[in-house]
Design a protein around this motif. Structure first.
Motif, short mmCIF file in Angstrom:
data_model
loop_
_atom_site.label_atom_id
_atom_site.label_comp_id
_atom_site.label_asym_id
_atom_site.label_seq_id
_atom_site.Cartn_x
_atom_site.Cartn_y
_atom_site.Cartn_z
N MET A 1 0.69 -1.25 -0.03
CA MET A 1 -0.05 0.13 -0.04
C MET A 1 0.81 1.46 -0.04
O MET A 1 0.15 2.08 0.14
N GLN A 2 2.29 1.07 -0.21
CA GLN A 2 3.00 2.40 -0.09
C GLN A 2 3.57 2.68 -1.29
O GLN A 2 4.10 3.90 -1.31
N SER A 3 3.11 2.21 -2.44
CA SER A 3 3.57 2.45 -3.81
C SER A 3 2.33 2.39 -4.73
O SER A 3 1.42 1.69 -4.55
N GLU A 4 2.46 3.15 -5.87
CA GLU A 4 1.23 3.12 -6.76
C GLU A 4 1.26 1.75 -7.34
O GLU A 4 0.26 1.26 -7.73
N TYR A 5 2.45 0.92 -7.68
CA TYR A 5 2.35 -0.28 -8.04
C TYR A 5 1.69 -1.38 -7.32
O TYR A 5 1.01 -2.23 -7.55
N GLY A 6 2.17 -1.25 -6.05
CA GLY A 6 1.49 -2.06 -4.90
C GLY A 6 0.01 -1.98 -4.93
O GLY A 6 -0.58 -2.85 -4.76
N ARG A 7 -0.26 -0.69 -4.92
CA ARG A 7 -1.87 -0.38 -4.82
C ARG A 7 -2.43 -0.92 -6.04
O ARG A 7 -3.67 -1.13 -6.16
N ALA A 8 -1.71 -0.86 -7.25
CA ALA A 8 -2.50 -1.31 -8.47
C ALA A 8 -2.73 -2.93 -8.44
O ALA A 8 -3.74 -3.45 -8.74
N LYS A 9 -1.76 -3.18 -7.93
CA LYS A 9 -1.67 -4.91 -7.65
C LYS A 9 -2.95 -5.22 -6.53
O LYS A 9 -3.73 -6.16 -6.79
N LEU A 10 -2.89 -4.39 -5.47
CA LEU A 10 -4.00 -4.60 -4.63
C LEU A 10 -5.49 -4.59 -5.15
O LEU A 10 -6.65 -5.24 -4.97
N ALA A 11 -5.62 -3.44 -6.05
CA ALA A 11 -6.82 -3.27 -6.90
C ALA A 11 -7.11 -4.25 -7.60
O ALA A 11 -8.52 -4.59 -7.70
N MET A 12 -6.25 -4.94 -8.15
CA MET A 12 -6.66 -6.53 -8.98
C MET A 12 -7.16 -7.41 -8.16
O MET A 12 -7.97 -8.05 -8.57
N ASP A 13 -6.54 -7.60 -7.12
CA ASP A 13 -6.86 -8.43 -5.99
C ASP A 13 -8.27 -8.33 -5.52
O ASP A 13 -9.08 -9.12 -5.53
N VAL A 14 -8.79 -6.89 -5.44
CA VAL A 14 -10.15 -6.73 -4.89
C VAL A 14 -11.09 -7.06 -5.93
O VAL A 14 -12.17 -7.34 -5.68
N ARG A 15 -10.64 -6.62 -7.19
CA ARG A 15 -11.47 -6.96 -8.19
C ARG A 15 -11.85 -8.43 -8.48
O ARG A 15 -12.88 -8.78 -8.96
N ALA A 16 -10.94 -9.02 -8.47
CA ALA A 16 -10.83 -10.48 -8.75
C ALA A 16 -11.66 -11.08 -7.61
O ALA A 16 -12.37 -12.09 -7.96
#
Length: 417
Positions: A1-16
């Motif tokens: 959650m500390q970088s835009e790339y990590g947050r993009a990956k988290l967003a993928m997990d939530v959508r999945a």
């Protein structure tokens, strides 16, 4: 959650997560499986093992992400948790229940996928792919271990940690600009509990010690899947290390004291696909028709409904999710951490390994060890590259092969800066 790339990956997990109920129902309807689910929700515990810089921070981050995405959860009294009965020195301090975070029986999932695929007129070929055929800047198909050639203008490489072995046909200047792949080798156990009783929900800790946390996943007939270790390896491995088995067996005390009276039914060995910069490889790989869908590290199975739909759209020329383009394979190294953050993470996770192994050392030794680790890793960082910083688990791996792969990848982009 500390970088835009990590947050993009988290967003993928939530959508999945939002896709799984319909995805599971469709697979059940189109196969012979009655159900794929093996657990109802997840209980996250924060216990006295580990270090606060990782465990407590991770527990807080989980709550922050749940709040941000308006996901339901509730706090639990850890002393009232059914099934959990740890050794007193491993007792949980906090616990929360996440009702929408379930678990799957992966064997049922794979059977269901194969059945549904063949019933949809798909063809499964029981052979390894040894090479990709490329002519000029176009993909022509693949070569099988049998010598047979399967011709196709589109090939998707989704072979996990082995995916990098199929990129040899790419021109060198393209291949070196795609992050290489290493293995997050891990071991897990299938355990028959002494009482023949498994929990109803997943019980797990936050991620720690470079791994995905201790977790017990209920399986049929009173058994649990106990996992899992994670060690960065230059190559995939297919046999378990004794040290990993010792760690897992020792960790049973964090869940139930009487698990030592149970029986190990099976030992699992797996290899997570870890790109050299730690982020997925999703998209075309530098030549027309060759695609990569790998590098998902620990998230691949969970993200599979999302990635399957997205790549089906890409391959058929339909609108696709442009948010995933940030993880295009042909890219400069993603820098999700500063050098200082990488150094601190590598030090703290290495120390956490000692606590998880229940090291018995004088109380004044950990600060000395921490100081030595910080000095060692700082010197290693200085030797890598002045512009790029590797993920902390690759820094801590101390592998000459991985170091050389990082240097090759960094050189490909350092010359372009």
């Amino acid at each position: 959650m500390q970088s835009e790339y990590g947050r993009a990956k988290l967003a993928m997990d939530v959508r999945a997560t939002s896709l799984w109920t319909e995805w599971e129902q469709q697979l059940v309807e189109e196969s012979d499986e009655k159900s794929l689910r093996s657990a109802n929700g997840t209980i996250v515990i924060l216990n006295t093992i580990g270090v606060p810089e990782i465990d407590s921070a991770g527990y807080s981050s989980i709550r922050a992400a749940l709040d941000e995405y308006h996901e339901p959860y509730e706090d639990l009294d850890p002393e009232e948790l059914d099934w959990l009965d740890p050794d007193p020195v491993s007792r949980p301090l906090k616990a929360m229940f996440i009702p929408n975070e379930h678990a799957l029986n992966t064997q049922a999932l794979l059977r269901g996928l194969a059945t549904a695929f063949t019933r949809a007129q798909g063809t499964l070929v029981d052979a390894h792919v040894t090479d990709v055929r490329i002519a000029g800047d176009k993909t022509e198909g693949v070569v099988l271990s049998t010598g047979e050639i399967l011709s196709s203008p589109s090939v998707v490489i989704a072979a996990g940690a082995a995916s990098r072995d199929l990129l040899g046909a790419l021109p060198q200047d393209i291949r070196e600009r795609i992050p290489g792949m290493v293995s997050g080798y891990g071991v897990a156990l299938l355990i028959e509990t002494a009482e023949g009783r498994a929990p109803d929900s997943v019980i797990r800790t936050p991620n720690r010690a470079f791994a995905c946390g201790l977790h017990a996943v209920p399986r049929e007939n009173g058994r649990i899947y106990l996992g899992a270790t994670n060690n960065i390896s230059p190559e995939p491995r297919d046999t378990p290390a004794i040290d990993d088995l010792n760690l897992l067996l020792g960790c049973t005390r964090q869940l139930r004291k009487d698990l030592v009276d149970g029986r190990v039914d099976k030992i699992y060995v797996g290899n997570r696909p870890v790109p050299l910069d730690g982020f997925p490889l999703l998209g075309e790989a530098g030549v027309d028709g060759l695609w990569l869908m790998t590098g998902t590290y620990r998230d691949g199975l969970h993200q599979s409904p999302l990635l399957a739909q997205d790549f089906a759209a890409r391959l058929t020329g339909k609108p696709h999710d442009t948010d995933l383009d940030v993880f295009t394979p042909l890219r400069a190294p993603i820098q999700a951490m500063s050098r200082e953050e990488c150094l601190e993470a590598a030090v703290q996770h290495t120390l956490a390994l000692g606590y998880e192994h229940d090291w018995g050392i004088p109380v004044d030794w950990p600060p000395v060890i921490e100081d030595q680790l910080r000095r060692l890793y700082s010197e290693a960082l200085d030797e890598f590259d002045p512009a790029f910083t590797p993920p902390p688990e690759l820094l801590a791996s101390a592998s000459p092969e991985i170091n050389e792969a990082l240097h090759t990848y960094y050189r490909a982009y350092g010359e372009r800066l």
